[in-house]
Design an enzyme around this catalytic site. Structure first.
Site, PDB file in Angstrom:
ATOM      1  NE  ARG A  30       0.401  17.348  52.207  1.00 26.36           N
ATOM      2  CZ  ARG A  30       1.211  16.870  51.270  1.00 26.36           C
ATOM      3  NH1 ARG A  30       1.943  17.666  50.549  1.00 26.36           N
ATOM      4  NH2 ARG A  30       1.311  15.575  51.101  1.00 26.36           N
ATOM      5  NE  ARG A  34       6.580  21.778  51.953  1.00 28.31           N
ATOM      6  CZ  ARG A  34       6.832  20.851  51.032  1.00 28.31           C
ATOM      7  NH1 ARG A  34       8.065  20.590  50.690  1.00 28.31           N
ATOM      8  NH2 ARG A  34       5.849  20.211  50.446  1.00 28.31           N
ATOM      9  NE  ARG A  43       9.547  20.574  56.796  1.00 25.85           N
ATOM     10  CZ  ARG A  43      10.770  20.417  56.315  1.00 25.85           C
ATOM     11  NH1 ARG A  43      11.737  21.234  56.675  1.00 25.85           N
ATOM     12  NH2 ARG A  43      11.027  19.424  55.478  1.00 25.85           N
ATOM     13  CG  ASP A  80       3.157  11.825  55.245  1.00 21.69           C
ATOM     14  OD1 ASP A  80       3.038  12.927  54.683  1.00 21.69           O
ATOM     15  OD2 ASP A  80       3.329  10.757  54.632  1.00 21.69           O
ATOM     16  CE1 TYR A 157       4.623   8.249  47.703  1.00 21.27           C
ATOM     17  CE2 TYR A 157       2.324   7.594  47.945  1.00 21.27           C
ATOM     18  CZ  TYR A 157       3.271   8.510  47.535  1.00 21.27           C
ATOM     19  OH  TYR A 157       2.877   9.683  46.957  1.00 21.27           O
TER      20      TYR A 157
HETATM   21  C1  LIG Z   1       0.731  10.914  49.034  1.00 19.44           C
HETATM   22  C2  LIG Z   1       0.623  11.547  50.407  1.00 19.44           C
HETATM   23  C3  LIG Z   1       1.683  11.747  51.338  1.00 19.44           C
HETATM   24  N1  LIG Z   1       1.129  12.376  52.434  1.00 19.44           N
HETATM   25  C4  LIG Z   1      -0.202  12.571  52.257  1.00 19.44           C
HETATM   26  C5  LIG Z   1      -0.548  12.033  51.000  1.00 19.44           C
HETATM   27  C6  LIG Z   1      -1.941  11.941  50.452  1.00 19.44           C
HETATM   28  C7  LIG Z   1      -2.476  13.261  50.035  1.00 19.44           C
HETATM   29  C8  LIG Z   1      -1.837  13.867  48.846  1.00 19.44           C
HETATM   30  O1  LIG Z   1      -1.934  13.292  47.756  1.00 19.44           O
HETATM   31  O2  LIG Z   1      -1.249  14.960  49.003  1.00 19.44           O
HETATM   32  C9  LIG Z   1      -1.176  13.146  53.169  1.00 19.44           C
HETATM   33  C10 LIG Z   1      -0.755  14.210  54.102  1.00 19.44           C
HETATM   34  N2  LIG Z   1       0.485  14.751  54.287  1.00 19.44           N
HETATM   35  C11 LIG Z   1       0.402  15.714  55.246  1.00 19.44           C
HETATM   36  C12 LIG Z   1      -0.916  15.751  55.748  1.00 19.44           C
HETATM   37  C13 LIG Z   1      -1.320  16.570  56.944  1.00 19.44           C
HETATM   38  C14 LIG Z   1      -2.618  17.174  56.943  1.00 19.44           C
HETATM   39  C15 LIG Z   1      -2.892  18.253  55.928  1.00 19.44           C
HETATM   40  O3  LIG Z   1      -2.499  19.417  56.199  1.00 19.44           O
HETATM   41  O4  LIG Z   1      -3.540  17.988  54.903  1.00 19.44           O
HETATM   42  C16 LIG Z   1      -1.668  14.842  54.993  1.00 19.44           C
HETATM   43  C17 LIG Z   1      -3.146  14.526  55.045  1.00 19.44           C
HETATM   44  C18 LIG Z   1       1.501  16.550  55.720  1.00 19.44           C
HETATM   45  C19 LIG Z   1       2.693  16.691  54.871  1.00 19.44           C
HETATM   46  N3  LIG Z   1       3.374  15.685  54.237  1.00 19.44           N
HETATM   47  C20 LIG Z   1       4.476  16.195  53.617  1.00 19.44           C
HETATM   48  C21 LIG Z   1       4.525  17.610  53.861  1.00 19.44           C
HETATM   49  C22 LIG Z   1       5.628  18.547  53.410  1.00 19.44           C
HETATM   50  C23 LIG Z   1       6.796  18.187  54.256  1.00 19.44           C
HETATM   51  C24 LIG Z   1       7.690  19.320  54.667  1.00 19.44           C
HETATM   52  O5  LIG Z   1       7.347  20.094  55.578  1.00 19.44           O
HETATM   53  O6  LIG Z   1       8.786  19.357  54.090  1.00 19.44           O
HETATM   54  C25 LIG Z   1       3.401  17.918  54.647  1.00 19.44           C
HETATM   55  C26 LIG Z   1       3.038  19.251  55.215  1.00 19.44           C
HETATM   56  C27 LIG Z   1       5.511  15.410  52.880  1.00 19.44           C
HETATM   57  C28 LIG Z   1       5.027  14.349  51.988  1.00 19.44           C
HETATM   58  N4  LIG Z   1       4.227  13.305  52.334  1.00 19.44           N
HETATM   59  C29 LIG Z   1       3.967  12.531  51.215  1.00 19.44           C
HETATM   60  C30 LIG Z   1       4.670  13.090  50.131  1.00 19.44           C
HETATM   61  C31 LIG Z   1       4.628  12.548  48.701  1.00 19.44           C
HETATM   62  C32 LIG Z   1       5.355  14.198  50.623  1.00 19.44           C
HETATM   63  C33 LIG Z   1       6.355  15.050  49.876  1.00 19.44           C
HETATM   64  C34 LIG Z   1       5.691  15.947  48.902  1.00 19.44           C
HETATM   65  C35 LIG Z   1       5.863  17.359  49.331  1.00 19.44           C
HETATM   66  O7  LIG Z   1       7.009  17.736  49.634  1.00 19.44           O
HETATM   67  O8  LIG Z   1       4.854  18.091  49.332  1.00 19.44           O
HETATM   68  C36 LIG Z   1       3.097  11.347  51.196  1.00 19.44           C
END
Ligand SMILES: Cc1c2[nH]c(c1CCC(=O)O)Cc1[nH]c(c(CCC(=O)O)c1C)Cc1[nH]c(c(CCC(=O)O)c1C)Cc1[nH]c(c(C)c1CCC(=O)O)C2
Length: 350
Positions: A30, A34, A43, A80, A157
């Site tokens: 990540r 944010r 974003r 994602d 999911y």
């Molecule tokens: C379970 C899972 C998801 N997404 C992901 C997983 C597996 C890894 C982990 O366990 O964290 C993987 C993921 N999600 C994202 C990436 C991009 C690469 C990176 O920077 O690592 C990667 C590799 C961007 C993201 N994916 C998400 C964000 C935040 C979204 C935003 O900008 O509002 C980012 C940067 C959103 C997301 N996407 C997902 C969730 C549960 C959420 C919401 C949780 C949160 O708000 O942090 C599903």
């Protein structure tokens, strides 16, 4: 006539090839997120999170932001894991402050109603375009990592339609309708091979499989539904792309990280912060490169604890191949200054 093979020169590729380096390559899960003001600005320009994922120019821009700011050794594609279920035909949206929502698969006609694995590419074409832009624009020393969710985590999911604390609905389907559950794991496995293969064709140099909920699978279930699908994906990708390095992250596997390292056939196993780096050095590093495992909270709290823990992990894993990373993603409340402090601490001996 023999073809000369040049050993990899990028630090991340060298560690994944098994080399022990004086300073481990560094990146963070990540890292485009944010906690960075420039991410929040891009974003906002995109409108929402999914529009950002499907906008190749802006997705490439946020991927590059942490590279410019910190000079990480690796860059992870901005996308994602839930784009694959959407490409297979489920609805996907994000609720601000809550997280992802999908139309639960059993309310949508089950696996039979999903698209076939090879029908995902049209929907995912913008992601491949992001990879192409990045492979042109990244600094030459930075490695580009593509990724996908592992089948079990993606299935949790698709079954629940949202994140769940204990993956209860997915366990229930597994126990009550094993044939349907296994058909779903199978479809996601096939789609993931297709998806990652296309990312590699577009320029990804390494791929990572995120099994964020592996820890809720116990005993044989961990072997069958986390480890075995990741092993199959790894083997299929390596057959299609000889020499492709693979990182697998069966988060929460505990002492079974060692079995995962043996059985998946990945070049690197990412560990969370529930196991100690000393344990991983003894039980995982002899089998594969280890990635990890600083607790994400240090990016919020900083200070001497961050410095001490960073050094401890670096030193514990210094006798074998190691990629420095967090145990899970950096959180939105992290202080960007603490990331700089972590990197400075790691590179102090360089
Ligand atoms: C379970 C899972 C998801 N997404 C992901 C997983 C597996 C890894 C982990 O366990 O964290 C993987 C993921 N999600 C994202 C990436 C991009 C690469 C990176 O920077 O690592 C990667 C590799 C961007 C993201 N994916 C998400 C964000 C935040 C979204 C935003 O900008 O509002 C980012 C940067 C959103 C997301 N996407 C997902 C969730 C549960 C959420 C919401 C949780 C949160 O708000 O942090 C599903």
């Amino acid at each position: 006539m023999s073809i000369a093979t040049t050993p990899p020169s990028k630090l991340l590729l060298r560690a994944l090839a098994g080399e022990t380096l004086p300073v481990p390559p560094i990146w963070m899960m990540r890292q485009a997120g944010r906690y960075l003001p420039e991410y929040r600005a891009t974003r906002a320009k995109a409108g929402d999170f999914l529009s950002l994922c499907y906008n190749p120019e802006l997705a490439a821009e946020v991927t590059l932001q942490p590279i410019r700011r910190y000079g990480f050794d690796a860059s992870i594609l901005f996308a994602d894991i839930l784009l694959v279920p959407q490409a297979l035909g489920l609805d996907l949206w994000f609720v601000t402050g809550e997280g992802p929502r999908l139309s639960p698969i059993m309310e949508k006609g089950g696996v039979a109603a999903l698209k076939p694995a090879d029908a995902i590419h049209e929907h995912l074409a913008p992601v491949y375009e992001t990879v192409k832009i990045l492979s042109r624009e990244l600094p030459r020393e930075t490695t580009l990592i593509g990724f996908a969710g592992a089948p079990w985590t993606v299935a949790t999911y698709m079954i629940a339609g949202r994140g769940t604390p204990d993956q209860g609905p997915a366990h229930a389907l597994k126990d009550e309708n094993r044939a349907e559950f296994e058909a779903l794991i199978e479809r996601i496995t096939e789609a993931t091979i297709e998806y990652l293969s296309a990312q590699v064709a577009a320029g990804a140099e390494v791929v990572k499989l995120f099994d964020s909920w592996a820890g809720s699978l116990k005993g044989d279930d961990l072997d069958r539904y986390s480890i075995a699908p990741m092993a199959r994906i790894t083997a299929a990708l390596k057959a299609r792309h000889p020499g492709l390095p693979v990182i697998a992250f069966p988060r929460g596997a505990g002492t079974r990280f060692a079995d995962a390292a043996r059985a998946i056939g990945a070049d690197c196993i990412a560990i969370d912060d529930a196991v100690s780096p000393e344990w991983a050095a003894e039980h995982v590093q002899p089998i594969a490169c280890v990635q990890g495992n600083l607790a994400s909270r240090h990016m919020v709290t900083g200070g001497q604890d961050l410095i001490d823990e960073t050094r401890r992990i670096r030193d514990a894993l210094s006798k074998g191949p190691h990629v420095f990373n967090l145990g899970h993603g950096i959180t939105p409340d992290a202080d960007p200054e603490n990331v700089a402090l972590m990197i400075e601490t790691l590179r102090e001996t360089r």
